[in-house]
Design a protein around this motif. Structure first.
Motif, mmCIF file in Angstrom:
data_model
loop_
_atom_site.group_PDB
_atom_site.id
_atom_site.type_symbol
_atom_site.label_atom_id
_atom_site.label_comp_id
_atom_site.label_asym_id
_atom_site.label_seq_id
_atom_site.Cartn_x
_atom_site.Cartn_y
_atom_site.Cartn_z
ATOM 1 N N VAL A 78 34.060 43.901 56.187
ATOM 2 C CA VAL A 78 34.567 43.986 54.812
ATOM 3 C C VAL A 78 36.035 44.396 54.883
ATOM 4 N N LEU A 79 36.934 43.438 54.704
ATOM 5 C CA LEU A 79 38.370 43.699 54.750
ATOM 6 C C LEU A 79 38.847 44.035 53.341
ATOM 7 N N VAL A 80 39.470 45.212 53.195
ATOM 8 C CA VAL A 80 39.848 45.721 51.876
ATOM 9 C C VAL A 80 41.363 45.827 51.760
ATOM 10 N N LYS A 107 43.091 35.489 53.952
ATOM 11 C CA LYS A 107 42.100 34.581 53.384
ATOM 12 C C LYS A 107 40.696 35.165 53.487
ATOM 13 N N THR A 108 40.526 36.205 54.319
ATOM 14 C CA THR A 108 39.220 36.854 54.467
ATOM 15 C C THR A 108 39.144 38.160 53.680
ATOM 16 N N LEU A 109 40.168 38.471 52.863
ATOM 17 C CA LEU A 109 40.143 39.688 52.059
ATOM 18 C C LEU A 109 38.938 39.652 51.120
ATOM 19 N N MET A 110 38.153 40.729 51.117
ATOM 20 C CA MET A 110 36.947 40.750 50.298
ATOM 21 C C MET A 110 37.245 41.235 48.877
ATOM 22 N N PHE A 111 38.015 42.322 48.754
ATOM 23 C CA PHE A 111 38.415 42.835 47.444
ATOM 24 C C PHE A 111 39.521 43.852 47.655
ATOM 25 N N THR A 112 40.062 44.392 46.581
ATOM 26 C CA THR A 112 41.075 45.432 46.680
ATOM 27 C C THR A 112 40.530 46.732 46.103
ATOM 28 N N ALA A 113 41.208 47.838 46.431
ATOM 29 C CA ALA A 113 40.834 49.160 45.928
ATOM 30 C C ALA A 113 42.102 49.999 45.855
ATOM 31 N N PRO A 114 42.097 51.088 45.089
ATOM 32 C CA PRO A 114 43.311 51.880 44.885
ATOM 33 C C PRO A 114 44.023 52.274 46.178
ATOM 34 N N ASP A 131 43.873 34.530 37.287
ATOM 35 C CA ASP A 131 42.947 33.436 36.989
ATOM 36 C C ASP A 131 41.688 33.627 37.821
ATOM 37 N N LYS A 132 40.639 34.134 37.208
ATOM 38 C CA LYS A 132 39.419 34.440 37.959
ATOM 39 C C LYS A 132 38.762 33.193 38.523
ATOM 40 N N HIS A 177 43.891 39.071 46.200
ATOM 41 C CA HIS A 177 42.929 39.821 45.386
ATOM 42 C C HIS A 177 41.534 39.878 46.007
ATOM 43 N N GLY A 178 41.218 38.965 46.923
ATOM 44 C CA GLY A 178 39.828 38.787 47.296
ATOM 45 C C GLY A 178 39.067 38.351 46.061
ATOM 46 N N TYR A 179 37.948 39.026 45.787
ATOM 47 C CA TYR A 179 37.175 38.727 44.583
ATOM 48 C C TYR A 179 37.601 39.583 43.399
#
Length: 469
Positions: free
Chosen positions: A214-216, A233-240, A312-313, A321-323
């Motif tokens: 899980v790449l954040v 391209k493998t980013l799963m999501f972002t966090a603070p 744009d989701k 952004h990942g997801y």
């Protein structure tokens, strides 16, 4: 490893980028520390903690050591292990990065009603510290090698009962051993989280990019990508990631100018914090959904993300952004199908990595466990020799029986017996992952963070140059 500006270290033959600070703020009082954790307000942490607090869950922090005597972590840090000498990793004198990450995950505060100091995402979780470095203190340079590979550290954490593994460093590129270790973790339903790094460059090869990782990436207060996150391209999501308060080890820290500063807390920026916050969120999910696989837990996170205004989701996931951005409360409460066991990952790739050796990996020795004595080894060898001898005797008997039957039966006898149990044949063992299609769900109506603080100075000019982790 201190929060410093020059932080490059080699690990397992690959470059590992260590911790860094974008300019630390002066140490704050305990009350100001609690109020300054903007991500907790954004996450409506009080409401979140009414659902789950991480109780019964263990999060391994693969970093330097963790100060188990810090008032906000006392009683929550297991002994763990230092790779360099096998000693416990729950005492830290010279470094503070591991302590900072642990505080974001599982700090419970102190003072009356634990109302002061740091409050982690999963305050009832336990921290298993795994110190991967050979040298302590000061900036991390090329001549300060690590003491073990991430593959070894991951397997150790899994074997010690970790439910989540948090890695706030970059390995540069994933080795075959790293990939197999992540598959080993997934086969035991353990989530492996890694920060994407802080160079503002592309990063597609880190261990967090391997199947099951899980790449954040990092985000600002408004949910947009932090300007210095490494994208992938493998980013799963972002966090603070921007202006995050953390605890320091031993009541002091090193600033970007290598000056020693007194204080139990500091404010800093980087995807190290993103990975730790994400790991705490997975601890909450693990408590509420204990029967979920790692892939199914990740599925809940990526189906519940916050989509920032203007994004744009329909084009997500993307490399920045990942997801979307992490939303712990929604991940815990949204009506999201459980989905297939492998979640967003390719089940065939996970299974292949597992068959390449991780499923049969020998467990790492438990911290403090006594080594086997020679009598145990002798007993094992004796049993082995007896087994071999019995096997040879059985083969001889079978040959005699078959020869006798052939002599008495001109039709050629029964032929060769079948061989059970081979991969893919009758009696083959079950694969750890069922090849079920990933059930993509629409994002639905995305709401902004409840009680979202104003953007203020965040998202403006960068505070300082740095290297990523």
């Amino acid at each position: 490893m201190r929060f410093t500006q020059t932080t490059l270290r080699a690990v397992g033959g690959a470059a590992m980028v260590g911790a860094l600070v974008l300019g630390t703020a002066p140490a704050a009082s305990a009350d100001a520390t609690r109020k300054g954790q903007w991500q907790n307000e954004a996450f409506t942490i009080d409401a979140t903690h009414k659902i789950a607090t991480g109780k019964g869950v263990t999060v391994a922090v693969l970093d330097d050591g963790v100060d188990g005597n810090h008032p906000d972590l006392k009683g929550s840090v297991l002994p763990g292990e230092r790779c360099k000498d096998g000693q416990p990793a729950n005492q830290e004198v010279l470094d503070d990065h591991g302590t900072g990450m642990a505080s974001l995950i599982a700090a419970h505060g102190h003072g009356p009603g634990n109302s002061q100091g740091m409050l982690g995402i999963a305050p009832d979780a336990k921290i298993l510290p795994v110190d991967v470095y050979k040298v302590e203190g000061g900036s991390i340079e090329d001549d300060h090698p690590s003491a073990c590979t991430y593959g070894k550290a991951i397997r150790y954490a899994v074997d010690q009962g970790a439910d989540v593994i948090s890695i706030s460093n970059s390995s540069g590129s994933a080795t075959v051993d790293d990939t197999q270790a992540i598959a080993y973790a997934n086969a035991h339903n353990v989530v492996v989280v890694q920060s994407s790094g802080n160079d503002g460059t592309i990063n597609n090869g880190d261990l967090g990019s391997a199947p099951g990782g899980v790449l954040v990436g990092g985000s600002n207060q408004n949910g947009t990508p932090w300007e210095d996150e490494n994208y992938s391209k493998t980013l799963m999501f972002t966090a603070p990631a921007k202006d995050i308060t953390v605890a320091t080890a031993n009541g002091d820290y090193m600033d970007a100018g290598q000056n020693k500063v007194k204080g139990d807390y500091l404010t800093t920026s980087g995807t190290s914090m993103s990975a730790a916050i994400a790991s705490g969120t997975f601890a909450l999910l693990k408590q509420k959904f204990p029967d979920y696989t790692a892939g199914q837990l990740v599925n809940r996170v990526i189906k519940s993300t916050y989509i920032a205004k203007g994004v744009d989701k329909a084009k997500l996931p993307d490399e920045y952004h990942g997801y979307g951005d992490l939303s712990p409360y929604k991940a815990l409460t949204a009506d999201i199908p459980k989905g297939g066991e492998s979640g967003p990952w390719d089940a065939a790739a996970l299974s292949k990595a597992d068959k390449n050796g991780t499923g049969n990996a020998s467990p790492s020795p438990a911290t403090g466990a006594a080594a086997s004595d020679s009598s145990d080894d002798d007993s094992s060898n004796t049993l082995l020799y007896v087994g071999i001898g019995a096997g040879v005797l059985i083969v001889i008997v079978l040959i005699v029986v078959l020869a006798t039957r052939k002599k008495n039966n001109n039709s050629g006898g029964p032929g060769n017996p079948g061989s059970p149990g081979g991969w893919g044949g009758p009696g083959a063992p079950q694969q750890p992952y069922q090849n079920q299609p990933y059930q993509q769900q629409p994002y639905g109506q995305q709401q902004p963070y409840p009680q979202q603080p104003p953007a203020g100075p965040y998202g403006g000019q960068q505070q300082g140059g740095h290297q990523g982790y």
